[in-house]
Each structure stands twice: as C-alpha cells, then as structure tokens.
Design a protein around this motif. Structure first.
Motif: not given
Ligand code: SF4
Ligand code: SF4
Length: 380
Positions: A75-80, A162-163, A174-179, A233-234
């Motif tokens: 899962f070493g990518y962002a979103v497509g 997300c890594i 936006m307070g919606t990630g990355p965890k 780090a992300t």
C-alpha cells in the motif's frame, strides 16, 4: 461496538491472503487496489498477489505517474482516480422498469438491491471521511437512498493508514488523515523497517472477529513506535496545504472576486474534478424506452455541476458561464456544504487537482482569494 478497539496485534504480509479468504468465506465480495491501465484502481481482488506490490504514484496538478518502489510495499501509494463512491453510489443505476401488459396496463418493476455485502481493502483515512459524508447525504435525511443504503449497510471496511503522501494530498489540513480514527472494521499500518509486517487494530465487533482468525502476535512497543513514526512522516510529506480558517465566510464575502474570471479562463468545464471527487453526489435521471414502446426504464447517472444542462431550469441554465460553474463547485465544496451538512465537502484527497487536465488546484485558488483579503487588510 463501532469505534471500540482491542489491543493492536501484528500480522505478517502473508496474512493478507488469510484476510481476503476469511472475508470471502464470510460471503463478501472483496474489492481492493490493483494496477490497471497505468493507474491504481479499485476492482475485485482474488488474491493478495494482485495488490500493487512495489508500486507508488507521483502526483501533481494535472499529472499522475506510476513508479516502482524499491521495497515490496502493498500500500505504498496515495489514492488513484477511483474512489469507493463507485461501489456505493453507482455511476449508473436503473431505478425502475415498466412493461406494458396485454390488457394495456403498465407493470412497474422495482429494481432489486444488491444482496452480496462488499469488503473494501485499503480504505484511506480521507476516504473513510468521504464515505461518512456521503452516508449523511444519502441516508441522513428523512428519505434514505435505497440503493446506497443496501450497499453501505453490510460493507466491511479495511482501512490502511498512509505511509506515503501524494503530491496533491492535503488531508492533514482538513483534519481527515493520514491516520484512520473511526469508521473502519479493521485498520492496518504497513511497516517496512526490518520484518515486513502490519500493525492491525479492530474498530468493530466483526472486525475483531475477522482479526481473531488471522495468524498474529501481540504488538510490541517497537511496532507501535514504528507505526506512529510512519504516519507522522506521511503528515510531514503532505504535498499541499489548505488554510481552513473562517473559510465559509471568506468565500461568502468574495463571490464577485476577480479570481473567478481568472480560473474560468483556464477551466474546460469538463467535470473531471467532480467525477473523481469521493464526495460529489450530483446525478440526473434518463428515461428510455425500447423501439416497440413496450418497455421503459429510468436510470440514474452521475452528473456534474460543470455541465450547462445540470442547472437548466425552465428558460435556460442559471449557471451559463464557466465562472459561475467553477464558483458554484468550490463555494459549495468548501463553504455552503458546511451550512447544508455540518462539515466541509472536501476531505483533502487531492484527486481534483491531479485529474484536472489543466492542473487547476483548489488549494491555490483558495489561497489566491485569501491573499487579496490579507493584502487589503494590510493596506487598510
Ligand atoms: S474537492 Fe478535490 S481534494 Fe477535496 S475531496 Fe473532492 S477531489 Fe478530494
Ligand atoms: S477545474 Fe479542471 S477538472 Fe474541473 S471542470 Fe475545470 S478543467 Fe475540468
């Protein structure tokens, strides 16, 4: 028990196949990320070997490229370009069909809803927030959308923290990630330091039941520390930021700002930004009949506020210019959505920036408007 967690455990990379098998045996249609046509898309998954192993993506305004990683990250990518929206709020859905009976009466057939529950593998934190937003849109009012509710009710969500942040991501703003913080059945953090492994946490009873069936060991402080470091780090890598301070009022004060003319000169009104957005929900209906006139049907299809026809009220379109259409999209997404649904309509996934053919960037457009107010305040 949504939101209740048990102590995190560690599963090996090979346990991903056990996870897919367990879900399949439990009756789920398993969907997840795969490489297809030069992009990471969401589709049916039959084995963990179909995941985008060793792939990452490079993203910027109007640009998306897949690149090889030097590790075997799953899962070493962002979103497509795809979001889970396509499975819950389908791009095209028949609403009903009518047949003419021999006696001339019409028989209206209600469209059956989906029976098989779906399991989504690799849901990012921004996507969990997008699903929560669409839940409010489709199921939060007095009249729940029947097709959406049937698909959403049984869905099993496997989140992946997300890594790697994409070049157009701004979920931290936006307070919606990355965890992932809520809304999942299972959450995984992929750890690539030393042994390739996943920190796994359950967020629901059925998540805990599925996790209990996987080979595992208790998480150590080192595992927890590595997961915390990977997510931090992300966050530090995030490609874009968006200042949300007083954002609703900022936009409401600037409906005649010259920046809307500037962006209209670049915008093609193609609607790509709305099609890839995981929260956009505009649709229209099409009525068709067969050549004999014996069968007719109504189909709901995704639409976009960028099409002239979408705002056609008797007499013509109320948003006949690109300026008006872009302004409607951005002020709704970032401002009036808050009045309508109590949250922003943007989760900072960056898709609208990456997939805009001319690289229009919502964060840049907002900053340009904010900058002139800041300048005005300094010269006043
Ligand atoms: S507006 Fe753009 S960044 Fe925000 S959720 Fe939609 S696609 Fe993602
Ligand atoms: S902002 Fe970009 S993606 Fe959206 S309608 Fe305009 S040109 Fe198309």
């Amino acid at each position: 028990m949504q939101g209740q967690r048990i102590t995190p455990v560690v599963i090996g990379a090979a346990a991903l196949d056990d996870l897919l098998d367990t879900l399949r045996v439990s009756g789920f249609r398993v969907l997840g990320p795969r490489v297809r046509d030069g992009a990471i898309v969401y589709d049916d998954l039959s084995a963990a070997s179909e995941l985008p192993i060793g792939w990452t993506d490079e993203q910027d305004g109007g640009s998306y490229r897949l690149k090889r990683r030097e590790d075997g990250a799953r899962f070493g990518y962002a979103v497509g370009p795809h979001s889970w929206k396509q499975f819950l709020f389908r791009p095209e859905a028949r609403l009903w069909r009518a047949r003419r009976l021999p006696d001339g009466e019409l028989a209206v057939e209600e469209e059956p809803t989906e029976d098989q529950p779906m399991a989504f593998i690799g849901v990012r934190s921004c996507e969990l927030h997008a699903i929560e937003i669409q839940d409010r849109v489709f199921m939060g009012g007095r009249h729940a959308d029947r097709d959406y509710a049937a698909r959403r009710d049984g869905a099993f969500l496997v989140a992946v923290n997300c890594i790697t942040a994409g070049g157009t991501c701004f979920c931290a703003s936006m307070g919606t990630g990355p965890k992932a913080d809520a809304g999942y059945d299972l959450a995984l953090t992929e750890l690539l330091d030393g042994e390739h492994r996943f920190l796994a946490e359950s967020g629901s009873e059925r998540g805990a039941a599925v996790l209990a069936q996987l080979p595992q060991r208790p998480a150590t402080d080192a595992d927890l520390g590595a997961a915390g470091k990977a997510v931090a780090a992300t966050e530090a890598q995030m490609g874009r930021t968006l200042d949300t301070d007083d954002i609703r009022n900022l936009l409401a004060r600037n409906l005649e700002h010259p920046r809307w003319d500037d962006v209209a000169e670049r915008c093609l009104s193609c609607g790509n930004c709305t099609q890839v957005c995981p929260t956009c929900f505009c649709s229209s209906v099409e009525d068709t009949s067969d050549l004999s006139g014996e069968v007719a049907q109504r189909t709901r299809v995704w639409d976009t506020c960028f099409s002239v026809d979408y705002s056609h009220i008797h007499g013509g379109s109320v948003r006949s210019s690109t300026r008006a259409r872009y302004r409607q999209w951005m002020t709704h997404k970032l401002g009036t959505w808050i009045d309508q649904f109590g949250t922003s309509g943007c989760v900072g996934c960056g898709r609208c920036i990456t997939w805009c053919p001319v690289g229009i960037d919502i964060t840049e457009e907002l900053s340009a408007i904010r900058a002139t107010e800041d300048d005005d305040a300094q010269t006043a």
